[in-house]
Write an enzyme that holds these catalytic residues in place. Structure first.
Site, mmCIF file in Angstrom:
data_model
loop_
_atom_site.group_PDB
_atom_site.id
_atom_site.type_symbol
_atom_site.label_atom_id
_atom_site.label_comp_id
_atom_site.label_asym_id
_atom_site.label_seq_id
_atom_site.Cartn_x
_atom_site.Cartn_y
_atom_site.Cartn_z
ATOM 1 N N HIS A 142 1.860 -4.241 9.071
ATOM 2 C CA HIS A 142 3.227 -3.917 8.663
ATOM 3 C C HIS A 142 3.965 -3.243 9.804
ATOM 4 O O HIS A 142 3.359 -2.635 10.698
ATOM 5 C CB HIS A 142 3.227 -2.992 7.438
ATOM 6 C CG HIS A 142 2.648 -3.616 6.206
ATOM 7 N ND1 HIS A 142 3.356 -4.465 5.395
ATOM 8 C CD2 HIS A 142 1.413 -3.516 5.652
ATOM 9 C CE1 HIS A 142 2.595 -4.862 4.385
ATOM 10 N NE2 HIS A 142 1.404 -4.294 4.523
ATOM 11 N N HIS A 166 0.829 -1.207 0.000
ATOM 12 C CA HIS A 166 0.000 0.000 0.000
ATOM 13 C C HIS A 166 0.862 1.256 0.000
ATOM 14 O O HIS A 166 0.576 2.232 -0.698
ATOM 15 C CB HIS A 166 -0.922 0.008 1.221
ATOM 16 C CG HIS A 166 -2.041 -0.975 1.133
ATOM 17 N ND1 HIS A 166 -1.843 -2.334 1.143
ATOM 18 C CD2 HIS A 166 -3.382 -0.786 1.046
ATOM 19 C CE1 HIS A 166 -3.011 -2.945 1.057
ATOM 20 N NE2 HIS A 166 -3.956 -2.035 0.997
#
Length: 271
Positions: A235, A193
């Protein structure tokens, strides 16, 4: 006396422990002890002789083994610094994972953070680019959209390849969603992303005429999408930062291989 002597002899004969096979239990033979001690001495002497007759290379190797162990137990300064930074990254990422699950401190905002993350998925962007490309009627618009489609496809392939090489998992054990599997964004490093939104924001800033407020909102959107992945526990911080770097590098790569209007028209006609 003569009668008692036969009786004692009879008792001695009837005593089981006086048999020959049990004699060693009561009175150990001196010969066995001497043979054992002599065997130990001979084995010790043979070992000493073998050690003396060993090759000099084997002696050096045996002397170097403890030093090698000490080197393994004392890593270099770079190794200590890397492990320390890695530990800080994991600790900070876990603390910032405030929406990792429903029981987290910001667990109620998890749905909104996930919705923000969907705006950075590759599948909606590819689908939207294809729709705009079909409806576009200008050569300049088709050129920009074709190169944008190329950039999105390159982003998915590059990030998927890097993730397969690194195979780093996120700070929390969270299963990827359906869109993550479609874009092969299943591992943590680098953040797909983050790379995508960095590439898109830089692409739009360079090829679209936008007002200053829209430019600021575009940069803020990219930052929010990137760090939202840390908040939901998918993440680490370093994954997002490296994703931003890779996104910028992908933009530079697309600029180097930019397709001209004629090339775009030829590809559109084939399609």
């Amino acid at each position: 006396m003569p009668a008692s002597q036969p009786r004692s002899r009879a008792r001695d004969r009837n005593n089981v422990l006086n048999r020959a096979e049990f004699l060693s239990l009561n009175q150990p033979l001196k010969g066995n002890q001497e043979s054992r001690s002599s065997g130990r001495k001979q084995s010790g002497q043979a070992g000493a002789a073998g050690a003396q007759n060993a090759n000099p290379k084997e002696r050096r190797q045996s002397q170097q083994l403890p030093e090698e162990d000490c080197m393994q137990l004392n890593p270099s300064f770079k190794g200590i610094a890397f492990n320390s930074l890695l530990a800080i990254d994991i600790c900070m990422s876990k603390r910032l994972g405030v929406c990792a699950n429903r029981a987290s401190s910001w667990g109620g905002a998890r749905s909104m953070i996930n919705l923000l993350g969907i705006t950075g998925h590759g599948i909606p962007w590819i689908a939207g680019t294809l729709i705009c490309l079909v409806k576009s009627s200008t050569l300049a618009g088709q050129e920009v959209l074709m190169n944008l489609l190329l950039a999105l496809l390159l982003d998915i392939m590059i990030v998927a390849g890097l993730q397969k090489l690194a195979k780093r998992k996120g700070p929390y054990d969270i299963n990827p969603g359906l869109l993550d599997y479609l874009t092969m964004d299943t591992y943590a490093f680098p953040a797909g992303h983050a790379s995508r939104v960095a590439m898109l924001s830089k692409f739009f800033l360079n090829h679209l005429v936008l007002a200053i407020p829209l430019r600021i909102l575009l940069v803020l959107w990219a930052l929010c999408v990137g760090f939202s992945r840390v908040m939901i526990g998918r993440h680490h911080i370093t994954d997002v930062l490296s994703g931003f770097v890779f996104g910028y590098l992908q933009f530079r790569l697309v600029e180097l291989i930019w397709m001209s209007s004629n090339t775009c028209q030829m590809l559109i006609s084939i399609w």
